[in-house]
Design an enzyme around this catalytic site. Structure first.
Site, PDB file in Angstrom:
ATOM      1  CE  LYS A 251     105.107  97.156 -37.762  1.00 56.18           C
ATOM      2  NZ  LYS A 251     106.460  97.324 -37.232  1.00 56.18           N
TER       3      LYS A 251
ATOM      4  CB  CYS B 127      93.607 107.589 -30.061  1.00 50.84           C
ATOM      5  SG  CYS B 127      93.486 106.132 -29.007  1.00 50.84           S
TER       6      CYS B 127
ATOM      7  NE  ARG C  55      98.064 109.881 -33.589  1.00 50.85           N
ATOM      8  CZ  ARG C  55      98.986 110.551 -32.919  1.00 50.85           C
ATOM      9  NH1 ARG C  55      99.790 111.380 -33.568  1.00 50.85           N
ATOM     10  NH2 ARG C  55      99.125 110.430 -31.621  1.00 50.85           N
TER      11      ARG C  55
ATOM     12  CE  LYS D 230     114.436  96.527 -35.667  1.00 50.95           C
ATOM     13  NZ  LYS D 230     114.195  95.106 -35.923  1.00 50.95           N
TER      14      LYS D 230
ATOM     15  CG  HIS E 285     133.488  77.467 -29.448  1.00 53.08           C
ATOM     16  ND1 HIS E 285     134.299  76.429 -29.070  1.00 53.08           N
ATOM     17  CD2 HIS E 285     133.159  78.136 -28.322  1.00 53.08           C
ATOM     18  CE1 HIS E 285     134.445  76.440 -27.752  1.00 53.08           C
ATOM     19  NE2 HIS E 285     133.768  77.477 -27.275  1.00 53.08           N
TER      20      HIS E 285
ATOM     21  CD1 TRP F  13      96.716 101.224 -29.859  1.00 51.54           C
ATOM     22  CD2 TRP F  13      96.617 100.850 -32.047  1.00 51.54           C
ATOM     23  NE1 TRP F  13      97.556 100.185 -30.144  1.00 51.54           N
ATOM     24  CE2 TRP F  13      97.522  99.926 -31.477  1.00 51.54           C
ATOM     25  CE3 TRP F  13      96.388 100.792 -33.427  1.00 51.54           C
ATOM     26  CZ2 TRP F  13      98.204  98.973 -32.230  1.00 51.54           C
ATOM     27  CZ3 TRP F  13      97.076  99.843 -34.170  1.00 51.54           C
ATOM     28  CH2 TRP F  13      97.971  98.960 -33.577  1.00 51.54           C
TER      29      TRP F  13
ATOM     30  CD  GLU G 231     113.975  93.758 -39.575  1.00 47.71           C
ATOM     31  OE1 GLU G 231     112.916  93.119 -39.472  1.00 47.71           O
ATOM     32  OE2 GLU G 231     114.333  94.621 -38.744  1.00 47.71           O
TER      33      GLU G 231
ATOM     34  CD  GLU H  25     115.573  93.746 -32.899  1.00 49.95           C
ATOM     35  OE1 GLU H  25     114.896  94.692 -33.311  1.00 49.95           O
ATOM     36  OE2 GLU H  25     115.369  92.569 -33.273  1.00 49.95           O
TER      37      GLU H  25
ATOM     38  CG  ASN I 224      96.054 109.199 -27.230  1.00 52.89           C
ATOM     39  OD1 ASN I 224      96.152 107.990 -27.034  1.00 52.89           O
ATOM     40  ND2 ASN I 224      97.005 109.896 -27.839  1.00 52.89           N
ATOM     41  N   GLY I 225      95.155 107.636 -24.375  1.00 49.72           N
ATOM     42  CA  GLY I 225      95.901 107.298 -23.173  1.00 49.72           C
ATOM     43  C   GLY I 225      95.194 106.260 -22.327  1.00 49.72           C
TER      44      GLY I 225
END
Length: 618
Positions: free
Chosen positions: A613, A2, A27, A492, A511, A79, A495, A488, A105-106
């Site tokens: 996104k 936040c 943020r 990256k 193979h 958030w 991307e 992954e 926040n948290g």
């Protein structure tokens, strides 16, 4: 993650606070609010406004109903964690008498028991948040005679979890008091005015002099002074520094890209995702696990559906869930799921993984699953989004907003959520004893420090990336839980560096894929920890196969592994962790490699071409 702003000084607090919130919009947030202290004789009042949605919604509320002039105020962009993004759940929150206003926040881990005590004492709480509990406790303390600073110290000693709290008292209009534990807060030092912010972007247009606070500290700002103590009231100090970044760099905490910032946020993101997951008795508890124990005991098959990076998190989850629960797991691409006529019934649990909670392929897949009477559990980072709303249960990842299109901390926190789900099901079904679950939880809670250790070696990875600016193809190899990590890592690179990259299970080289190996081809190899079956030796065999054909082998291997040394042209060390948890540390160098190589090639790392996104079309 936040956004928080506080101000005391000669300017109109509303203008400073709203401006600060605007500079924190990067943020990510789902509601916004402000609280101002309006002086009035022996006791002032709190004027507040808050609204779900974007900051423009709050500004319209303020324009329609003007707030009185004030020189002390706090603001917040939320958030959502506890409670959906609604007007009622937006910050600030006030105590029963509207004397104290507070933003947060948290996550306060013990909020449920504190809320119960307040309600037993006839307090009426108006929101679903953990924040409002702290506001009521703080107001009780000042009503009993404590000043706001002492009250904050007293309340913080009662709270468990990670939090930044910022508060004002209507009867004390010339100060703002804040506290931090495992959550960001910085002080802006001006002339005749002081500021508080989640980061320096909140006040960089007013001052570039800042104070970094330590752990478990309370700070009081007035126009002319900054005073710091610990939670027990002992005097403390902050670290003064000058901010020489521009606003864009300030938003990124001095990094060149949001993606790089988010890679370095991963220790905190993983720690936040583990907060509040155990009850006082030590049992696992998951937020919004709306499935009963009987429903979980009836599960005889799990199907994980996801797309992109989330799909690879699901592949790791398969290893963990099957190992700890002995329930068979299938992992499927969301876009393919409903077109193959999957076999589903009431004993099938469908786990949908989506960072945004709006992924169209995944949303359509869970709708199909529910039409077939299957239960759906969402793993998601966005409270109030569509997929959690349409699911039977949800595990929120608490990563905070991720601005970079290529997911990094989203992936790691999804892994954590998958591990927690596996352990929770094992706890309910009794396939693991309590001490075994406790051991794994302790290993998970050690991961933020391990990830930080990997990040401390970033320069080695950066040097390696810059040495490969002429490379046109890269291969990634892994085995067991390292295989999805290889996938992954390759994703990256595709991307953001726009390079041909492929990930393979090392045993599959012979193979077919080994035909791709040529002299000098970089091959990044995720080496399993030693001691798990024959994984380590089998991986070495695969590395020997590509090395014999001229590949450059870049090996990620645990500390103390000397067996790998003869076969590694470049060796990147990882902390020693269990094989099922190794993805949490092994993927980090691959993220750093992709980020730095894309930077060296001159690409826009945060907004790569052709990508979005949140994929909201099927």
């Amino acid at each position: 993650m936040c956004g928080i702003v506080g101000y005391v000084g000669p300017k109109q607090a509303q203008d400073v606070v709203v401006e600060g919130l605007r500079r924190l919009e990067y943020r990510g947030y789902d509601s916004a609010g402000v609280a101002l202290v309006i002086p009035g004789g022996t006791s002032g009042v709190i004027a507040e406004a808050k609204k779900a949605g974007k900051l423009a919604n709050l500004e319209k509320v303020i324009a329609d109903s003007t707030l009185p002039p004030s020189h002390t105020g706090i603001g917040h962009t939320r958030w959502a964690t506890h409670g959906a993004p609604t007007d009622a759940n937006a910050h600030p929150h006030l105590g029963s008498e509207r004397r104290v206003a507070l933003v947060h926040n948290g996550i306060i881990e013990n909020f449920a028991e504190l809320r119960t005590r307040l309600e037993d004492d006839d307090h009426v709480l108006l929101s679903e948040t953990d924040t409002e509990v702290a506001a009521h406790l703080l107001e009780l303390a000042v009503a009993a005679g404590a000043d706001l600073t002492t009250a904050m110290q007293q309340v913080c000693r009662r709270l468990e979890g990670a939090f930044t709290l910022v508060a004002v008292d209507a009867h004390d209009p010339d100060r703002v008091v804040a506290a931090r534990r495992n959550s960001p807060l910085v002080v802006g030092v001006g002339e005749g005015e002081h500021f508080l912010g989640s980061d320096v972007a909140a006040f960089i247009e007013h001052t570039r002099e800042a104070l970094e606070l330590g752990q478990d500290q309370v700070v009081t700002i007035t126009r002319d002074a900054v005073a710091i103590t610990d939670f027990d009231g002992r005097p403390g100090e902050g670290r003064a520094y000058h901010v020489d970044w521009d606003l864009s760099a300030a938003e990124k905490d001095g990094h060149d890209w949001f993606m790089r910032k988010e890679i370095f946020e991963q220790p905190r993101a993983v720690a936040d995702s583990l907060l509040g997951r155990r009850s006082t008795s030590g049992l696992l508890q998951l937020d919004e696990m709306r499935l009963s124990d009987d429903e979980i005991r009836d599960i005889d098959k799990i199907i994980i559906i996801a797309a992109g990076t989330s799909f690879y998190a699901g592949m790791v989850a398969k290893y963990a869930i099957e190992h700890w629960t002995r329930i068979p797991v299938e992992v499927e691409l969301s876009s393919e799921f409903r077109y193959r006529d999957p076999i589903l019934d009431h004993s099938t649990l469908v786990v949908a993984i989506s960072q945004s909670g709006e992924t169209a392929d995944t949303l359509q897949a869970i709708r199909h699953a529910r039409s077939q009477r299957s239960k759906v559990l969402a793993i998601c980072n966005t409270n109030g989004s569509t997929i959690p709303r349409e699911s039977d249960a949800v595990i929120y990842t608490h990563a905070g907003p991720e601005i970079g299109v290529a997911s990094t901390k989203g992936f790691l926190t999804q892994l954590v959520a998958c591990y927690l789900l596996a352990l929770y099901v094992a706890q309910v079904k009794g396939t693991r004893f309590g001490d075994e679950i406790e051991e794994v939880m302790s290993q998970l809670e050690a991961m933020p420090d391990h990830i930080a250790t990997v990040l401390a070696g970033a320069e080695q990875v950066y040097d390696l990336a810059r040495a490969h600016t002429g490379t046109r193809s890269v291969l990634f190899l892994g085995r067991h839980a390292g295989y999805p990590v290889a996938l992954e890592g390759a994703l990256k690179l595709k991307e953001i560096a726009y390079l041909h990259a492929e990930g393979f299970a090392a045993g599959e080289l012979k193979h077919g894929p080994i035909a791709l190996v040529e002299q000098g081809l970089p091959v990044l190899c995720v080496v399993p920890p030693r001691g798990r079956d024959q994984l380590h030796e089998k991986m070495i065999s695969g590395i020997q196969e590509v090395r014999a054909r001229g590949a450059q082998t870049i090996c990620l291997a645990e500390e103390g592994d000397t067996r790998i040394e003869p076969y590694a042209d470049v060796l990147i060390r990882l902390p020693k962790v269990p094989v099922l948890l190794q993805p949490l540390v092994a993927v980090v160098p691959l993220q750093l490699f992709a980020c730095e190589l894309a930077t060296a090639l001159g690409h826009d790392v945060d907004q790569p071409r052709n990508l979005a996104k949140s994929v909201t079309v099927e």
